[in-house]
Scaffold this motif. Structure first.
Motif, PDB file in Angstrom:
ATOM      1  N   LEU B 116      -6.111 -19.905 -60.469  1.00  0.00           N
ATOM      2  CA  LEU B 116      -6.302 -18.931 -61.708  1.00  0.00           C
ATOM      3  C   LEU B 116      -4.847 -18.317 -62.086  1.00  0.00           C
ATOM      4  O   LEU B 116      -4.154 -18.201 -61.400  1.00  0.00           O
ATOM      5  CB  LEU B 116      -7.106 -17.476 -61.089  1.00  0.00           C
ATOM      6  CG  LEU B 116      -7.297 -16.611 -62.310  1.00  0.00           C
ATOM      7  CD1 LEU B 116      -8.508 -17.148 -63.108  1.00  0.00           C
ATOM      8  CD2 LEU B 116      -7.723 -15.552 -61.671  1.00  0.00           C
ATOM      9  N   ASP B 117      -4.566 -18.288 -63.552  1.00  0.00           N
ATOM     10  CA  ASP B 117      -3.273 -17.792 -64.104  1.00  0.00           C
ATOM     11  C   ASP B 117      -3.492 -16.049 -63.888  1.00  0.00           C
ATOM     12  O   ASP B 117      -3.662 -15.465 -64.779  1.00  0.00           O
ATOM     13  CB  ASP B 117      -3.322 -18.240 -65.495  1.00  0.00           C
ATOM     14  CG  ASP B 117      -2.012 -18.903 -65.617  1.00  0.00           C
ATOM     15  OD1 ASP B 117      -1.044 -18.641 -65.024  1.00  0.00           O
ATOM     16  OD2 ASP B 117      -1.661 -19.765 -66.605  1.00  0.00           O
ATOM     17  N   GLU B 118      -3.253 -15.593 -62.787  1.00  0.00           N
ATOM     18  CA  GLU B 118      -3.460 -14.013 -62.422  1.00  0.00           C
ATOM     19  C   GLU B 118      -2.389 -13.519 -63.517  1.00  0.00           C
ATOM     20  O   GLU B 118      -3.056 -12.398 -64.276  1.00  0.00           O
ATOM     21  CB  GLU B 118      -3.006 -13.636 -61.317  1.00  0.00           C
ATOM     22  CG  GLU B 118      -4.020 -14.337 -60.238  1.00  0.00           C
ATOM     23  CD  GLU B 118      -3.011 -14.752 -58.985  1.00  0.00           C
ATOM     24  OE1 GLU B 118      -2.278 -13.682 -58.433  1.00  0.00           O
ATOM     25  OE2 GLU B 118      -3.158 -15.752 -58.373  1.00  0.00           O
ATOM     26  N   SER B 119      -1.132 -13.976 -63.548  1.00  0.00           N
ATOM     27  CA  SER B 119      -0.232 -13.090 -64.476  1.00  0.00           C
ATOM     28  C   SER B 119      -0.545 -13.434 -65.798  1.00  0.00           C
ATOM     29  O   SER B 119       0.169 -12.696 -66.585  1.00  0.00           O
ATOM     30  CB  SER B 119       1.151 -13.499 -63.873  1.00  0.00           C
ATOM     31  OG  SER B 119       1.352 -14.839 -64.058  1.00  0.00           O
ATOM     32  N   PHE B 120      -1.435 -14.356 -66.268  1.00  0.00           N
ATOM     33  CA  PHE B 120      -1.679 -14.470 -67.648  1.00  0.00           C
ATOM     34  C   PHE B 120      -2.827 -13.323 -67.955  1.00  0.00           C
ATOM     35  O   PHE B 120      -2.898 -13.200 -69.037  1.00  0.00           O
ATOM     36  CB  PHE B 120      -2.307 -15.882 -67.655  1.00  0.00           C
ATOM     37  CG  PHE B 120      -2.451 -16.293 -69.295  1.00  0.00           C
ATOM     38  CD1 PHE B 120      -1.305 -16.773 -70.036  1.00  0.00           C
ATOM     39  CD2 PHE B 120      -3.683 -16.252 -69.907  1.00  0.00           C
ATOM     40  CE1 PHE B 120      -1.238 -17.268 -71.037  1.00  0.00           C
ATOM     41  CE2 PHE B 120      -3.664 -16.606 -71.172  1.00  0.00           C
ATOM     42  CZ  PHE B 120      -2.584 -17.239 -71.814  1.00  0.00           C
ATOM     43  N   VAL B 124       0.796  -8.390 -61.843  1.00  0.00           N
ATOM     44  CA  VAL B 124       0.857  -8.924 -60.646  1.00  0.00           C
ATOM     45  C   VAL B 124       2.067  -8.379 -59.672  1.00  0.00           C
ATOM     46  O   VAL B 124       2.951  -7.840 -60.513  1.00  0.00           O
ATOM     47  CB  VAL B 124       0.938 -10.604 -60.549  1.00  0.00           C
ATOM     48  CG1 VAL B 124      -0.471 -11.205 -61.110  1.00  0.00           C
ATOM     49  CG2 VAL B 124       2.099 -10.987 -61.300  1.00  0.00           C
ATOM     50  N   ILE B 159      -8.273 -21.042 -67.665  1.00  0.00           N
ATOM     51  CA  ILE B 159      -7.393 -20.328 -66.687  1.00  0.00           C
ATOM     52  C   ILE B 159      -7.903 -18.897 -66.869  1.00  0.00           C
ATOM     53  O   ILE B 159      -7.551 -18.195 -66.004  1.00  0.00           O
ATOM     54  CB  ILE B 159      -5.839 -20.651 -67.072  1.00  0.00           C
ATOM     55  CG1 ILE B 159      -5.686 -20.652 -68.405  1.00  0.00           C
ATOM     56  CG2 ILE B 159      -5.383 -21.455 -66.398  1.00  0.00           C
ATOM     57  CD1 ILE B 159      -5.169 -19.641 -69.220  1.00  0.00           C
TER      58      ILE B 159
END
Lengths: 465, 387
Positions: B116-120, B124, B159
């Motif tokens: 997963l693109d958390e910071s997208f 974070v 994502i």
């Protein structure tokens, strides 16, 4: 008499056993040639997953590493920082989030279908006149050697491009019409200033991944045997080796991968794609892909140094070396058999050299395989119409490497399109042939002079790969 | 000489007939295959309907939580997420066969994408202002269209949506050795003080959950026994061979390639704490068990629904047993063993990875053998599976 009966019986029982195991029954000669990737390198599959299967004969550890490679080839990279630290570090600028973004299902990329469609497997290489320190293309000062059309949040992408196609109608001597489409590229929304006035742009599509280790296993001397730089035999076909910088071994070596044979090995190609296409650093290319004026890019968080560790990188290299080649199909079809002989008549096989026996490879399953890639891995002048006019090491602006033909018949099944050539301009195998100019012009003209039935036989043969 | 000629003629004829098709005795197993096909569709429908229904429950818990963010509400939403993963994990056996979950538009990518693109998505550690939630300029509105557009932007996989996006929003990043991520519910409460853009975080969570429900509904409908012209209807018309090709293929690929290779061995080889699918909730051990169990359900023809009822019937196991009883016994032993072995991997999985727990490799080897055995058995039915 008895002896011959016994022999006959024996051969029949052999054939019947074969027939039970397999759907095709074929004579020994053709039984060999359907194995395009050799005994180990051929996989029997014609489904949408036909390009995604490992070669036979890998060792136990290699089989497991293949899956590690598969994972890092397929999964998206994410922007840093992230919890999944093994998979972060995307960008800051990039063309795709994963290898499989462009090589979808280990297959072939294509140009965007509409303006702004991204990550489909076409990118633009950039350079200006002159050479870099190791004899390669001289990068643009502000943009480097590739236009990256995506950026992570906070880092502007380098720019966009659009493609317009000009239709060029033509007809065969028998009156059958055709049309070729010529792409015209327009770059826009440049974020880091104007291009240099002498900018050169070379569009490149991601090719299918099959059989790459087998090509790597062909001995240098077998490749160089086809070099005919000054056309000594007077057949109008030269064949030139590209010698390129090998950053891994810090030496100059024979180029054999990339559209201009500009990369010496799969390891180097994988590291180059990680950095250039996804913005992932490796030990070989440890610096992020930011030019001097791209400060947002330089200041963005990275995903570790390097971003992909050696223990994950090497399996991706192995994976890229060990995707098997699908077996030939419809080998019994008389049209396919005639088509094969026509290919020789038309002199296609002068460059699309049919057969090799591989030498020794570090992946032992790839060694000593009788393979049918239909390429000489050499550079040829393909005429002005196809030229990118951008030199790449020894390759001039008109030269391209002969593309291997294996797998081309399955691209529509795997990738739902049939776009071919370096920029996907050809919409079919037939159009790809018609684009052949320069050294291949004679062969193209001979193809055009065939009657419709014979042309179809050639195409049927090519689709049987 | 004459005899020889006759012999040659016969030999040639038999050769020709061999080329066309082997003479087939009557296929006594045909009715069993038809029943097994039916059971297959029943289990698919049940497991996808359960996935959908538990996602609907998750949506109601999320709705309640975003309407009034409390610590209790967050816990209830988390529990609903864990409950929703139980049937979905068992549905993964229906992947890898060009079924509704995988084909256009690629629902799987929207539903279960990883990593997963958390910071997208959100802030974070190391970047307090990252993500769509905190980007009011580029994403003034957070709605379904925003998320779908972002998911299509970049690659063939996605994502910013699905179970793991919801998981990230509910749990937050996991930096703990002993437990999962520990996001404060105040991240969602206006003026909570733990993070900004609480309203947009609520919107993201809500929209993302709604999208999950939409996608699961679309997949489920393809298996609806009352639907007409759907995937199930076509599936029931498959030839016996085409059916066997699918069921052998998908179970072998999930066993050997996906579960043993991608999910377990890659994580083991990496030794990287969060190289696991459900890294925020520390629920990866369940993902693994549920995948193995899904294979067991499908091959043995027995699925226990979320409401406790049983869906069962003639299955691939019975078809194999009819002709090759030894093989049936050994594949059943392997499959049951793989579930037991998966259960033996200590939780949380991230610590098992770091400690290089031997149970992971045993499970890998068992699942690889299982995949290869399925290929061998398939060959006895003249079905070629390539791993």
């Amino acid at each position: 008499m008895r002896r011959s009966i016994i022999l006959y019986l024996f051969s029949i029982s052999f054939l019947c056993v074969q027939c039970k195991k397999d759907s095709f029954v074929i004579s020994p000669y053709k039984a060999q040639s359907i194995y395009s990737g050799g005994q180990n390198g051929t996989v029997i599959d014609e489904s949408g997953n036909a390009f995604g299967l490992q070669v036979n004969g890998l060792g136990a550890q290699e089989k497991l590493d293949f899956f590690v490679g598969n994972s890092f080839f397929n999964q998206n990279w994410v922007q840093s920082p992230s919890s999944t630290t093994a998979r972060d570090g995307l960008g800051p600028m990039y063309n795709a989030r994963s290898c499989s973004g462009c090589h979808f299902k280990d297959g072939r990329g294509r140009p965007p279908q509409y303006d702004g469609e991204k990550g489909t497997g076409l990118l633009l290489r950039l350079s200006i006149s002159g050479q870099n320190a190791v004899g390669g293309p001289n990068p643009s000062f502000n943009y480097g050697d590739q236009l990256e059309d995506q950026g992570i949040l906070g880092v502007p992408r380098e720019g966009d491009y659009t493609i317009q196609y000009a239709e060029m109608p033509g007809q065969y001597p028998d009156g059958t019409p055709y049309s070729l489409r010529k792409p015209i590229y327009t770059v826009s929304n440049l974020s880091y200033g104007a291009f240099e006035s002498d900018i050169m742009i070379s569009p490149r599509v991601a090719p299918q991944m099959i059989g790459l280790g087998l090509l790597e296993a062909i001995s240098k001397s077998d490749i160089l045997a086809h070099v005919d730089e000054n056309d000594g035999d007077g057949d109008g076909i030269s064949g030139r080796a590209n010698y390129v910088w090998d950053p891994k071994n810090q030496t100059t070596d024979l180029g054999r991968f990339g559209w201009k044979a500009n990369v010496p090995g799969i390891y180097q190609q994988v590291c180059g794609a990680f950095l250039g296409d996804m913005g992932i650093t490796t030990w070989l290319f440890p610096d992020e892909n930011c030019t001097g004026i791209q400060s947002d890019c330089s200041m963005a968080a990275n995903g570790g140094v390097p971003e992909i560790e050696l223990s994950n990188l090497e399996p991706v290299v192995l994976y890229s070396q060990t995707l098997g080649v699908p077996a030939k199909r419809n080998a019994d079809d008389p049209d396919v058999i005639f088509g094969e002989s026509l290919l020789t008549t038309l002199q296609c096989t002068k460059c699309h050299v049919a057969q090799y026996t591989t030498g020794i490879h570090s992946v032992s399953a790839l060694s000593n395989q009788v393979i049918f890639p239909y390429t000489d891995l050499l550079l040829h002048d393909m005429g002005n119409e196809l030229a990118d006019n951008r030199p790449d090491f020894l390759a001039n602006g008109n030269e391209w490497r002969t593309a291997p033909l294996w797998g081309i018949g399955l691209i529509p099944t795997v990738n739902n399109h049939s776009f071919l050539l370096h920029d996907g301009r050809a919409r079919s195998i037939e159009e790809a042939i018609l684009w052949h100019g320069g050294e291949a012009e004679n062969s193209r003209n001979l193809f055009m002079k065939l009657n419709a039935k014979e042309r179809n036989q050639v195409l049927k043969f090519l689709r049987s790969f | 000489m004459k005899k020889t000629f006759i012999f040659f003629t016969i030999a040639t004829i038999s050769l020709v007939s061999c080329k066309k098709e082997d003479p087939k005795p009557m296929d006594l197993s045909a009715p069993f295959k038809a029943q097994a096909k039916e059971t297959y569709t029943k289990i698919a429908w049940a497991v996808y309907e359960d996935s959908y229904l538990t996602a609907v429950t998750l949506k109601s818990k999320v709705d309640a939580f975003v309407a009034n963010p409390t610590a209790q509400g967050l816990e209830e939403a988390k529990q609903a997420w864990l409950d929703a993963r139980e049937p979905y994990g068992q549905s993964e056996v229906f992947r890898f066969t060009d079924g509704p979950i995988d084909v256009d538009p690629g629902y799987e990518g929207y539903i279960n994408s990883w990593p997963l693109d958390e910071s997208f998505i959100d802030y974070v550690q190391g970047n307090p202002t990252s993500g769509i939630i905190n980007d009011l300029v580029n994403f003034p509105v957070i709605d379904k269209a925003t998320l779908i557009n972002q998911n299509q932007n970049g690659s063939e996989t996605n994502i910013a949506t699905g179970y793991h996006a919801i998981e990230f929003l509910l749990w937050g990043q996991d930096f703990s050795a002993s437990g999962p991520g520990n996001r404060n519910f105040l991240d969602f409460k206006d003026g909570g003080g733990t993070a900004t853009n609480e309203d947009r975080r609520r919107a993201y969570l809500s929209v993302c959950t709604e999208l999950l429900v939409d996608m699961l509904e679309a997949v489920k409908d393809q298996w609806d026994p009352n639907g007409s012209g759907n995937y199930r209807a076509n599936f029931l018309t498959l030839s016996d061979d085409a059916f066997l090709q699918k069921i052998f293929g998908q179970t072998a690929v999930l066993s050997h390639n996906e579960l043993a290779g991608e999910r377990l061995y890659v994580a083991y080889e990496n030794g990287n704490q969060e190289d696991e699918q459900s890294c925020f909730s520390d629920n990866t051990h369940r993902d693994i068990i549920l995948d193995a169990q899904g294979i067991q359900n499908l091959i043995e023809g027995n699925y226990k629904r979320v409401d406790g009822s049983i869906v069962s019937g003639t299955s691939l196991y019975h078809v194999i047993a009819l002709s090759f009883s030894d093989d049936a016994t050994s594949i059943k032993t392997m499959i049951d063993g793989s579930v037991t072995l998966a259960e033996s991997i200590p939780a949380p999985f991230d610590q098992a990875i770091i400690n290089q727990d031997a149970s992971i490799l045993s499970t890998v080897h068992n699942l690889q053998d299982q995949g290869e055995k399925l290929v061998t058995i398939a060959a006895k039915f003249n079905i070629t599976i390539t791993l």
